[in-house]
Design a protein around this motif. Structure first.
Motif, PDB file in Angstrom:
ATOM      1  N   PRO A  70       5.952   9.242   5.751  1.00 11.78           N
ATOM      2  CA  PRO A  70       5.840  10.683   5.964  1.00 11.78           C
ATOM      3  C   PRO A  70       6.261  11.534   4.760  1.00 11.78           C
ATOM      4  N   THR A  71       6.988  10.971   3.816  1.00  8.85           N
ATOM      5  CA  THR A  71       7.435  11.746   2.654  1.00  8.85           C
ATOM      6  C   THR A  71       6.388  11.810   1.549  1.00  8.85           C
ATOM      7  N   ALA A  72       5.324  11.031   1.640  1.00 10.17           N
ATOM      8  CA  ALA A  72       4.293  11.000   0.598  1.00 10.17           C
ATOM      9  C   ALA A  72       3.159  11.943   0.966  1.00 10.17           C
ATOM     10  N   PRO A  73       2.971  13.013   0.206  1.00  7.91           N
ATOM     11  CA  PRO A  73       1.923  13.974   0.541  1.00  7.91           C
ATOM     12  C   PRO A  73       0.507  13.398   0.472  1.00  7.91           C
ATOM     13  N   ASP A  74       0.299  12.372  -0.349  1.00  7.88           N
ATOM     14  CA  ASP A  74      -1.046  11.809  -0.497  1.00  7.88           C
ATOM     15  C   ASP A  74      -1.269  10.577   0.374  1.00  7.88           C
ATOM     16  N   ARG A  75      -0.383  10.327   1.329  1.00  9.38           N
ATOM     17  CA  ARG A  75      -0.498   9.127   2.165  1.00  9.38           C
ATOM     18  C   ARG A  75      -1.794   9.146   2.956  1.00  9.38           C
ATOM     19  N   ARG A  76      -2.290   7.939   3.174  1.00 12.48           N
ATOM     20  CA  ARG A  76      -3.459   7.779   4.020  1.00 12.48           C
ATOM     21  C   ARG A  76      -3.370   6.431   4.688  1.00 12.48           C
ATOM     22  N   ALA A  77      -3.980   6.310   5.830  1.00 15.12           N
ATOM     23  CA  ALA A  77      -3.965   5.039   6.555  1.00 15.12           C
ATOM     24  C   ALA A  77      -4.893   4.057   5.854  1.00 15.12           C
ATOM     25  N   ALA A  78      -4.410   2.836   5.698  1.00 15.95           N
ATOM     26  CA  ALA A  78      -5.212   1.759   5.117  1.00 15.95           C
ATOM     27  C   ALA A  78      -5.248   0.620   6.129  1.00 15.95           C
ATOM     28  N   SER A  79      -6.432   0.141   6.409  1.00 18.58           N
ATOM     29  CA  SER A  79      -6.573  -0.947   7.382  1.00 18.58           C
ATOM     30  C   SER A  79      -6.092  -2.266   6.779  1.00 18.58           C
ATOM     31  N   GLY A  80      -5.768  -3.192   7.649  1.00 17.43           N
ATOM     32  CA  GLY A  80      -5.372  -4.520   7.202  1.00 17.43           C
ATOM     33  C   GLY A  80      -6.453  -5.189   6.359  1.00 17.43           C
ATOM     34  N   PRO A  81      -7.729  -5.126   6.794  1.00 19.50           N
ATOM     35  CA  PRO A  81      -8.790  -5.724   5.971  1.00 19.50           C
ATOM     36  C   PRO A  81      -8.923  -5.074   4.588  1.00 19.50           C
ATOM     37  N   ALA A  82      -8.735  -3.763   4.502  1.00 19.72           N
ATOM     38  CA  ALA A  82      -8.817  -3.098   3.199  1.00 19.72           C
ATOM     39  C   ALA A  82      -7.678  -3.539   2.285  1.00 19.72           C
ATOM     40  N   LEU A  83      -6.471  -3.645   2.827  1.00 22.18           N
ATOM     41  CA  LEU A  83      -5.337  -4.105   2.014  1.00 22.18           C
ATOM     42  C   LEU A  83      -5.541  -5.555   1.601  1.00 22.18           C
ATOM     43  N   GLY A  84      -6.099  -6.371   2.498  1.00 17.12           N
ATOM     44  CA  GLY A  84      -6.408  -7.755   2.156  1.00 17.12           C
ATOM     45  C   GLY A  84      -7.444  -7.843   1.042  1.00 17.12           C
ATOM     46  N   ALA A  85      -8.438  -6.969   1.084  1.00 15.01           N
ATOM     47  CA  ALA A  85      -9.461  -6.943   0.031  1.00 15.01           C
ATOM     48  C   ALA A  85      -8.849  -6.531  -1.301  1.00 15.01           C
ATOM     49  N   MET A  86      -7.917  -5.587  -1.276  1.00 10.49           N
ATOM     50  CA  MET A  86      -7.245  -5.183  -2.518  1.00 10.49           C
ATOM     51  C   MET A  86      -6.440  -6.343  -3.096  1.00 10.49           C
ATOM     52  N   ARG A  87      -5.760  -7.088  -2.215  1.00  8.91           N
ATOM     53  CA  ARG A  87      -5.012  -8.266  -2.677  1.00  8.91           C
ATOM     54  C   ARG A  87      -5.964  -9.291  -3.284  1.00  8.91           C
ATOM     55  N   ALA A  88      -7.086  -9.518  -2.619  1.00  4.69           N
ATOM     56  CA  ALA A  88      -8.060 -10.500  -3.111  1.00  4.69           C
ATOM     57  C   ALA A  88      -8.636 -10.079  -4.467  1.00  4.69           C
ATOM     58  N   LEU A  89      -8.958  -8.790  -4.621  1.00  2.00           N
ATOM     59  CA  LEU A  89      -9.474  -8.310  -5.901  1.00  2.00           C
ATOM     60  C   LEU A  89      -8.436  -8.464  -7.002  1.00  2.00           C
ATOM     61  N   ALA A  90      -7.196  -8.177  -6.684  1.00  2.00           N
ATOM     62  CA  ALA A  90      -6.121  -8.319  -7.672  1.00  2.00           C
ATOM     63  C   ALA A  90      -5.939  -9.776  -8.081  1.00  2.00           C
TER      64      ALA A  90
END
Length: 105
Positions: A70-90
């Motif tokens: 809640p303290t981050a003004p630019d926060r947004r919800a990220a789905s589990g699959p999207a975070l998994g895809a980011m990990r895979a790309l990294a």
């Protein structure tokens, strides 16, 4: 070199946006700005369920726990699959699953 690999990969992958996203994550890591996905970027608390959805803030540097989110003004919800895809790309994946392309970009 990540830049050369990304340029070569543009013609080899089904969706060139995946190659660009992978390059961006490598570039951020090389600059020391890799998004933190395994723990809260705010307080460092490890994620109990790394495959679950979470709040994400680029300005904070990654995923956020329920207390820091809640303290981050630019926060947004990220789905589990999207975070998994980011990990895979990294980790070197070259394809971005179609169901998360819009969310990851």
């Amino acid at each position: 070199d990540a830049a050369i690999g990304a340029l070569r990969g543009l013609g080899e992958v089904g969706d060139p946006r995946a190659a660009v996203s992978a390059f961006e994550l490598v570039w951020l890591r090389e600059l020391g700005y890799s998004p933190r996905l395994d723990a809260c970027a705010g307080c460092g608390r490890e994620r109990k369920h790394p495959g679950a959805s979470a709040l994400y803030s680029a300005a904070s540097g990654g995923v956020l726990c329920p207390e820091c989110g809640p303290t981050a003004p630019d926060r947004r919800a990220a789905s589990g699959p999207a975070l998994g895809a980011m990990r895979a790309l990294a980790d070197g994946a070259r394809e971005l699953p179609p169901d998360v392309r819009g969310e990851v970009r």
